[in-house]
Design a protein around this motif. Structure first.
Motif, PDB file in Angstrom:
ATOM      1  N   ALA A 185      10.837  -3.369  13.219  1.00 28.44           N
ATOM      2  CA  ALA A 185      11.822  -2.879  14.175  1.00 28.44           C
ATOM      3  C   ALA A 185      12.322  -1.486  13.799  1.00 28.44           C
ATOM      4  N   GLU A 186      12.587  -1.291  12.511  1.00 27.77           N
ATOM      5  CA  GLU A 186      13.075   0.021  12.060  1.00 27.77           C
ATOM      6  C   GLU A 186      12.022   1.097  12.258  1.00 27.77           C
ATOM      7  N   ARG A 187      10.767   0.778  11.904  1.00 23.49           N
ATOM      8  CA  ARG A 187       9.678   1.739  12.090  1.00 23.49           C
ATOM      9  C   ARG A 187       9.442   2.030  13.571  1.00 23.49           C
ATOM     10  N   TYR A 188       9.593   1.026  14.410  1.00 19.63           N
ATOM     11  CA  TYR A 188       9.430   1.218  15.856  1.00 19.63           C
ATOM     12  C   TYR A 188      10.509   2.157  16.387  1.00 19.63           C
ATOM     13  N   ARG A 189      11.752   1.926  16.006  1.00 20.91           N
ATOM     14  CA  ARG A 189      12.832   2.803  16.470  1.00 20.91           C
ATOM     15  C   ARG A 189      12.561   4.248  16.078  1.00 20.91           C
ATOM     16  N   HIS A 190      12.175   4.430  14.819  1.00 16.34           N
ATOM     17  CA  HIS A 190      11.906   5.788  14.330  1.00 16.34           C
ATOM     18  C   HIS A 190      10.696   6.380  15.049  1.00 16.34           C
ATOM     19  N   GLU A 243       1.714   7.681  12.754  1.00 20.28           N
ATOM     20  CA  GLU A 243       1.733   7.035  11.445  1.00 20.28           C
ATOM     21  C   GLU A 243       2.885   6.028  11.334  1.00 20.28           C
ATOM     22  N   VAL A 244       4.041   6.396  11.859  1.00 19.68           N
ATOM     23  CA  VAL A 244       5.196   5.503  11.774  1.00 19.68           C
ATOM     24  C   VAL A 244       4.976   4.254  12.625  1.00 19.68           C
ATOM     25  N   LEU A 245       4.400   4.415  13.797  1.00 14.41           N
ATOM     26  CA  LEU A 245       4.118   3.246  14.641  1.00 14.41           C
ATOM     27  C   LEU A 245       3.044   2.356  14.011  1.00 14.41           C
ATOM     28  N   GLU A 246       2.101   2.949  13.312  1.00 17.83           N
ATOM     29  CA  GLU A 246       1.105   2.147  12.590  1.00 17.83           C
ATOM     30  C   GLU A 246       1.783   1.311  11.499  1.00 17.83           C
ATOM     31  N   GLU A 247       2.818   1.869  10.894  1.00 15.28           N
ATOM     32  CA  GLU A 247       3.565   1.109   9.884  1.00 15.28           C
ATOM     33  C   GLU A 247       4.294  -0.069  10.531  1.00 15.28           C
ATOM     34  N   ALA A 248       4.788   0.140  11.738  1.00 14.97           N
ATOM     35  CA  ALA A 248       5.437  -0.968  12.457  1.00 14.97           C
ATOM     36  C   ALA A 248       4.433  -2.066  12.762  1.00 14.97           C
ATOM     37  N   THR A 260       1.806  -8.668  15.488  1.00 16.33           N
ATOM     38  CA  THR A 260       2.035  -9.294  16.794  1.00 16.33           C
ATOM     39  C   THR A 260       3.172  -8.619  17.566  1.00 16.33           C
ATOM     40  N   PHE A 261       3.523  -7.417  17.183  1.00 20.07           N
ATOM     41  CA  PHE A 261       4.608  -6.667  17.816  1.00 20.07           C
ATOM     42  C   PHE A 261       4.017  -5.884  18.991  1.00 20.07           C
TER      43      PHE A 261
END
Length: 439
Positions: free
Chosen positions: A19-24, A38-43, A49-50
């Motif tokens: 959730a935090e990585r998605y927001r960022h 890169e940040v979304l890949e971390e999410a 399953t997000f």
């Protein structure tokens, strides 16, 4: 425990990190800032399953014209959200899927309906907005007003310090002619988040539309060095600075900016920006009476061979025709026009007859048949807005008509057009041209 996005909407993920990585990642995406992928890949790694993280990653692929990857990603999101997504998430993914699959009219309809129910779902709300949004490329003649109406309809749902909404609300007003109000809103968004390429871009547009060309150049000169060259708007924002140099009669400075930031080998921009920025800059350079260095047209045309070969994307069609006309490929322009006419007959080119008209006019202008160029463009001048993009981008077509009128001896018509332009927005270039006509 329920997790939320940055505007307070619930997310179907069990992972705090996801959730935090998605927001960022969404904030980076909405500010056109490097690192979003890169940040979304971390999410996604934190929660495979997000669904919304997969959907946002698909959107980034689509922005980069990586359509095969975008379709694969959105298919994953659709499969996941069908199993355990909320109503809002299923609608969110469905809208993005329509846009990625090229079903623009339906995507716009669904995005507007989605925003009526979930106005703070900013990734979906962003789709109709901007110079390259679903409204701009809808073929509508009133898309500038439509963006304003959309923003004003939902303004009450956003905080006074929502940097994203301020930026797009301001840009919409500035493009629609309410420049002072638009500039104030955009400035506020820019001040709240300077690491935001969309805000720097929107503010430069507001300054341009207000005739504050020197301020726009200073803004870009101050801001651009802090924006990594991998940013998708790096080259395009530099393009605005190059236009400013041309405006004040500095072709050498404009060419230096082009060489360092804008030409295909120097930019990591979106293909639609690279094609349109190179074609329109080189066209302006030549039309304003300066030499285009050997090889620049050919380099731009070579880059364009990998994109937009199929007619039907009005904004790209116009710039592809410019490149073909400038490099002497008359057959390519005629073939594109023929395909456009077939699309118009079938109802599949929403922008309509203005698109082939601009393409034919570009060919006539390149052939120095200025009377023919003016004859083609005059009847459709009021319809140029239908091709989309921004006022600054479309101004090239108005310049084409103006110069064709001047060079074909239609001094009275050229003078009237110049008077209207100077009333709308002060321009040192237009003042110089007005002096030439009066001489």
């Amino acid at each position: 425990m329920t997790r939320f996005d940055s505007r307070g909407l619930p997310l179907s993920t069990t992972s705090d990190l996801a959730a935090e990585r998605y927001r960022h990642g969404i904030d980076l995406l909405l500010s056109a800032w490097p690192g979003a992928a890169e940040v979304l890949e971390e999410a996604i790694a934190a929660d495979p399953t997000f669904a919304l993280a997969h959907a946002a990653r698909a959107r980034l692929h689509a922005i980069r014209s990586e359509l095969a990857k975008a379709k694969a990603r959105i298919a994953t999101a659709e499969e996941i959200v069908a199993r355990h997504g909320t109503e809002r998430e299923r609608s969110h993914v469905a809208v993005l899927s329509l846009a990625i699959h090229g079903q623009s009219a339906m995507a716009l309809e669904r995005a507007l309906a989605h925003a009526d129910t979930w106005p703070r779902d900013v990734l979906v709300l962003s789709l109709p907005l901007g110079a390259f949004g679903l409204f701009a490329f809808s073929g509508m003649a009133n898309h500038d007003q439509a963006r304003v109406d959309l923003c004003e309809r939902h303004a009450r749902h956003f905080d006074a310090d929502d940097w994203w909404f301020l930026t797009y609300r301001g840009w919409s007003h500035a493009e629609n002619g309410n420049v002072a109000h638009g500039r104030a809103l955009t400035q506020r968004g820019y001040d709240l988040r300077r690491n935001n390429a969309n805000a720097a871009h929107a503010l430069s547009h507001a300054l341009y539309e207000g005739g504050a060309h020197d301020e726009a150049e200073r803004l870009i000169a101050d801001w651009l060095p802090g924006y990594d060259r991998t940013g998708v708007l790096h080259g395009h924002i530099a393009w605005h600075s190059a236009l400013g140099a041309l405006e004040r009669g500095d072709p050498e400075g404009a060419l230096a900016i082009y060489a360092e930031h804008i030409q295909p080998s120097a930019t990591a921009g979106m293909p639609v920006n690279v094609v349109s920025d190179t074609a329109s800059f080189l066209w302006r350079l030549k039309a304003y009476g300066h030499n285009v260095p050997t090889g620049l047209w050919e380099d731009a045309a070579a880059y364009s061979e990998n994109y937009f070969q199929k007619a039907g994307f009005a904004f790209a069609d116009v710039h592809m025709a410019l490149l073909a006309a400038a490099t002497g490929d008359k057959a390519a322009v005629e073939e594109r026009v023929k395909a456009q006419m077939a699309l118009i007959e079938s109802g599949a080119l929403p922008a309509g007859p203005v698109v082939p008209a601009i393409c034919r006019a570009a060919l006539a202008f390149a052939d120095e048949d200025y009377a023919a160029c003016a004859r083609i463009l005059e009847p459709v001048a009021a319809e140029v807005v239908r091709i989309g993009g921004s006022g600054a981008q479309r101004e090239m077509v108005e310049d084409m008509l103006l110069l064709a009128l001047m060079r074909s001896g239609e001094a009275v018509k050229a003078g009237q057009l110049l008077d209207r332009r100077l009333h709308r927005r002060p321009s040192s270039r237009d003042t110089r041209w007005q002096g030439l006509l009066a001489a």
